[in-house]
Each structure stands twice: as structure tokens, then as C-alpha cells.
Design a protein around this motif. Structure first.
Motif, PDB file in Angstrom:
ATOM      1  N   ALA A  88     -13.102  -6.671   0.755  1.00 39.88           N
ATOM      2  CA  ALA A  88     -12.630  -5.657  -0.432  1.00 39.88           C
ATOM      3  C   ALA A  88     -13.591  -6.450  -1.469  1.00 39.88           C
ATOM      4  O   ALA A  88     -13.707  -7.759  -1.647  1.00 39.88           O
TER       5      ALA A  88
ATOM      6  N   ILE B 264      -4.425   9.314   3.749  1.00 35.27           N
ATOM      7  CA  ILE B 264      -5.454   8.712   3.041  1.00 35.27           C
ATOM      8  C   ILE B 264      -6.375   7.959   3.976  1.00 35.27           C
ATOM      9  O   ILE B 264      -7.663   7.976   3.753  1.00 35.27           O
TER      10      ILE B 264
ATOM     11  N   SER C 138       1.139  -1.156   0.020  1.00 37.67           N
ATOM     12  CA  SER C 138      -0.039   0.004  -0.025  1.00 37.67           C
ATOM     13  C   SER C 138       0.732   1.278  -0.069  1.00 37.67           C
ATOM     14  O   SER C 138       1.470   1.667   0.885  1.00 37.67           O
ATOM     15  N   LYS C 139       0.864   1.996  -1.132  1.00 36.56           N
ATOM     16  CA  LYS C 139       1.689   3.101  -1.267  1.00 36.56           C
ATOM     17  C   LYS C 139       3.075   2.959  -1.179  1.00 36.56           C
ATOM     18  O   LYS C 139       3.968   3.482  -0.508  1.00 36.56           O
TER      19      LYS C 139
ATOM     20  N   THR D  89     -10.820  -5.541  -9.351  1.00 35.67           N
ATOM     21  CA  THR D  89      -9.345  -5.690  -9.606  1.00 35.67           C
ATOM     22  C   THR D  89      -9.081  -6.250 -10.818  1.00 35.67           C
ATOM     23  O   THR D  89      -9.730  -7.132 -11.582  1.00 35.67           O
TER      24      THR D  89
ATOM     25  N   LYS E 130     -10.256   8.895   3.860  1.00 38.01           N
ATOM     26  CA  LYS E 130     -11.276   8.015   3.116  1.00 38.01           C
ATOM     27  C   LYS E 130     -11.839   6.695   3.681  1.00 38.01           C
ATOM     28  O   LYS E 130     -12.730   6.062   3.414  1.00 38.01           O
TER      29      LYS E 130
ATOM     30  N   ASN F  20     -10.780   4.202   3.649  1.00 37.00           N
ATOM     31  CA  ASN F  20     -10.409   2.854   2.671  1.00 37.00           C
ATOM     32  C   ASN F  20      -9.094   2.835   2.452  1.00 37.00           C
ATOM     33  O   ASN F  20      -8.292   4.002   2.109  1.00 37.00           O
ATOM     34  N   MET F  21      -8.233   1.804   2.520  1.00 29.73           N
ATOM     35  CA  MET F  21      -6.813   1.663   2.310  1.00 29.73           C
ATOM     36  C   MET F  21      -6.742   0.864   0.778  1.00 29.73           C
ATOM     37  O   MET F  21      -7.121  -0.261   0.474  1.00 29.73           O
ATOM     38  N   PRO F  22      -5.753   1.541   0.006  1.00 34.84           N
ATOM     39  CA  PRO F  22      -5.690   1.146  -1.277  1.00 34.84           C
ATOM     40  C   PRO F  22      -4.690   0.087  -1.298  1.00 34.84           C
ATOM     41  O   PRO F  22      -3.718  -0.024  -0.414  1.00 34.84           O
TER      42      PRO F  22
ATOM     43  N   GLU G  72      -2.287  -3.126  -3.466  1.00 37.69           N
ATOM     44  CA  GLU G  72      -1.675  -3.834  -4.505  1.00 37.69           C
ATOM     45  C   GLU G  72      -1.283  -4.987  -4.283  1.00 37.69           C
ATOM     46  O   GLU G  72      -0.524  -5.194  -3.217  1.00 37.69           O
TER      47      GLU G  72
ATOM     48  N   ASN H 202      -9.264  -1.610  -3.179  1.00 36.78           N
ATOM     49  CA  ASN H 202      -9.670  -0.570  -1.849  1.00 36.78           C
ATOM     50  C   ASN H 202     -10.379  -1.309  -0.829  1.00 36.78           C
ATOM     51  O   ASN H 202     -11.449  -2.130  -1.186  1.00 36.78           O
TER      52      ASN H 202
ATOM     53  N   ASP I 127      -4.044  -4.603  -9.033  1.00 35.10           N
ATOM     54  CA  ASP I 127      -4.190  -3.213  -8.277  1.00 35.10           C
ATOM     55  C   ASP I 127      -5.685  -2.913  -8.578  1.00 35.10           C
ATOM     56  O   ASP I 127      -6.538  -3.614  -9.184  1.00 35.10           O
TER      57      ASP I 127
END
Length: 257
Positions: free
Chosen positions: A235, A184, A139-140, A240, A188, A190-192, A194, A223, A220
Motif C-alpha cells: 500500500a 467491498i 478493516s470495517k 496515510t 474495488k 482494495n481493502m480499507p 485502519e 487501501n 487511517d
């Protein structure tokens, strides 16, 4: 007795003799300094050198012709193989993701994910043999956890579903990515995510098995909410997108096909 020289001068010489003994004009510098030096004439190269050059040219010509023939034969064989077997790369999709534990600080992260994926083989004459697969959540750019999927053999026109748990116990992190992820999460909730999967795969055609080929899968567009209670969050995998990239490693470089 004494001999007395003749008082009469010698008779004059003829015009031809006088002109032959005395030049009519003074000699030039080339006549004075290079009178005895032979004129320069370029010599042809030795026959051995010409023969060596000819052999080298013939070797280069035959080598180039051989390489060209091999390339043409390889292209023909590849075309015939494609027409007969119609090979397609495998596809991998994410079925479900659940987050049961998550705690992020400035220096560490504690997380626990449950993931289910499906590998599909669209080929009718080619089977796949998978090694153990490494699963990584990011995540990031922050590593949230690592896990693994067992190896398996997948037949033709087959879909195989696998599940595993990905955890990160007090993993050390730091940097500006942590503050960015925190901001973030505050905005939001919500966590992005990958998801990356790394494995090696073999193709099985009849009784023939190919060499192992690296396979990288990147998923990717995910969220997931942060669980606020003891109930895990999940999620929706509908958005996806997973990209499958075969990779060939040459010495230290990995080429993506």
C-alpha cells in the motif's frame, strides 16, 4: 334580742367608684383567654451556634483562597515550563505496508502483514522512553491481526524506524461486517485498513523522568490490494494520516488530551 336589717338602702356610690368596679364595655376574647399568657418575643440564637457558623465560613473562605492560589501557581509554573522547554508531542508515521497472505471466510480470517513505522521526537530538550507497543490492523471493524513493537529510548531531535509482522491465524469473526467487507473487495479489489498502536511513554528531562502516559495512535486512509498470486501486495503510505493522542487514565476512564 333580734337584729332587724335596716330598712334604708345603702347610699349610692360615687361616679368614680362605680366606674372602677364595673367596666364600661364587655371584655374581648384576648382578654378572656390570654389574660395570663405572656407576649411572644423571639429569642436570639445561642452564642455557640453563631461562633460555629463564623468558624465554618472562615474555613470555607481560606480553603477557597488556598485552592485559587495553588491554581495560579500551577498556571505560572506551566507557563514557565512551556517557555523554557517548548514541549511537543511525538509524531508517528507509516513507511510501508505489505500484505503477503489474506483469506477471508464467513467465520474466520487468515492474514499476514509487514509494517514499518517511524517515530519522531521534535523536542530539543525532552527525550522519550517507549514501552512495548501493540499494533492492531482493522478493516470495517474486523480485527485482521495483532503484533507488537519493542520498547526503545528516543533522544532529542531523533527519528526511530521500527518494523514488525502482524498476523492473524484463523481468527474467529462473524456478523454483518464480514458481508460488507466481502462486497467491498468484490467491487474495488482494495481493502480499507485502519492501524492502531497502543503504548505507554515517559518524558525524560535531564535526569528527571515523568510518570507513564498512555499513547494511542490511529492511522487511517489506507487501501491495500488483495494479493492474487504469491507476490505480496503493498500500500502507498502517502495518503496515510496518523493521529497521536496522549491519554490519561483516571480510575476507569481514559481522558484524551
Amino acid at each position: 334580742d333580734k337584729v332587724h336589717p335596716s330598712a334604708k338602702p345603702p347610699p349610692p356610690l360615687a361616679n368614680g367608684a362605680a366606674s372602677a368596679s364595673k367596666p364600661a364595655f364587655p371584655p374581648v376574647k384576648s382578654q378572656l383567654y390570654n389574660a395570663r399568657r405572656p407576649s411572644y418575643r423571639p429569642q436570639p440564637p445561642p452564642r455557640r451556634q453563631i461562633h460555629r457558623r463564623g468558624c465554618l465560613c472562615r474555613c470555607c473562605l481560606w480553603t477557597t483562597l488556598l485552592i485559587f492560589v495553588l491554581i495560579v501557581l500551577a498556571a505560572i509554573a506551566g507557563g514557565v515550563f512551556y517557555l523554557i522547554y517548548r514541549p511537543h508531542r511525538p509524531s508517528i508515521s507509516v513507511n510501508s505496508i505489505r500484505l503477503s497472505t489474506f483469506n477471508l471466510t464467513d467465520t474466520s480470517v487468515i492474514s499476514s502483514f509487514n509494517i514499518s513505522v517511524t517515530a519522531r521526537n521534535p523536542n530539543s530538550r525532552i527525550a522519550f522512553i517507549y514501552d512495548q507497543t501493540t499494533v492492531r490492523f482493522l478493516s470495517k471493524g474486523i480485527d485482521l491481526g495483532d503484533g507488537s513493537l519493542p520498547g526503545f529510548t528516543q533522544g532529542t531531535h531523533n527519528a526511530t524506524t521500527l518494523a514488525t509482522v502482524v498476523t492473524s491465524n484463523n481468527a474467529a469473526i462473524g456478523g454483518t461486517a464480514v458481508s460488507e467487507l466481502k462486497s467491498i473487495l468484490k467491487r474495488k479489489k482494495n481493502m480499507p485498513l485502519e492501524i492502531r498502536l497502543y503504548t505507554k511513554i515517559r518524558a525524560k528531562i535531564g535526569s528527571v523522568r515523568t510518570e507513564k502516559l498512555g499513547l494511542r495512535v490511529i492511522c487511517d486512509g489506507i487501501n491495500i490490494p488483495i494479493p492474487s498470486t504469491k507476490t505480496p501486495s503493498s500500500a502507498a503510505p502517502s495518503n496515510t494520516q496518523c493521529k497521536v493522542d496522549p491519554r490519561i487514565k483516571i480510575i476507569r476512564w481514559a481522558l484524551t488530551l
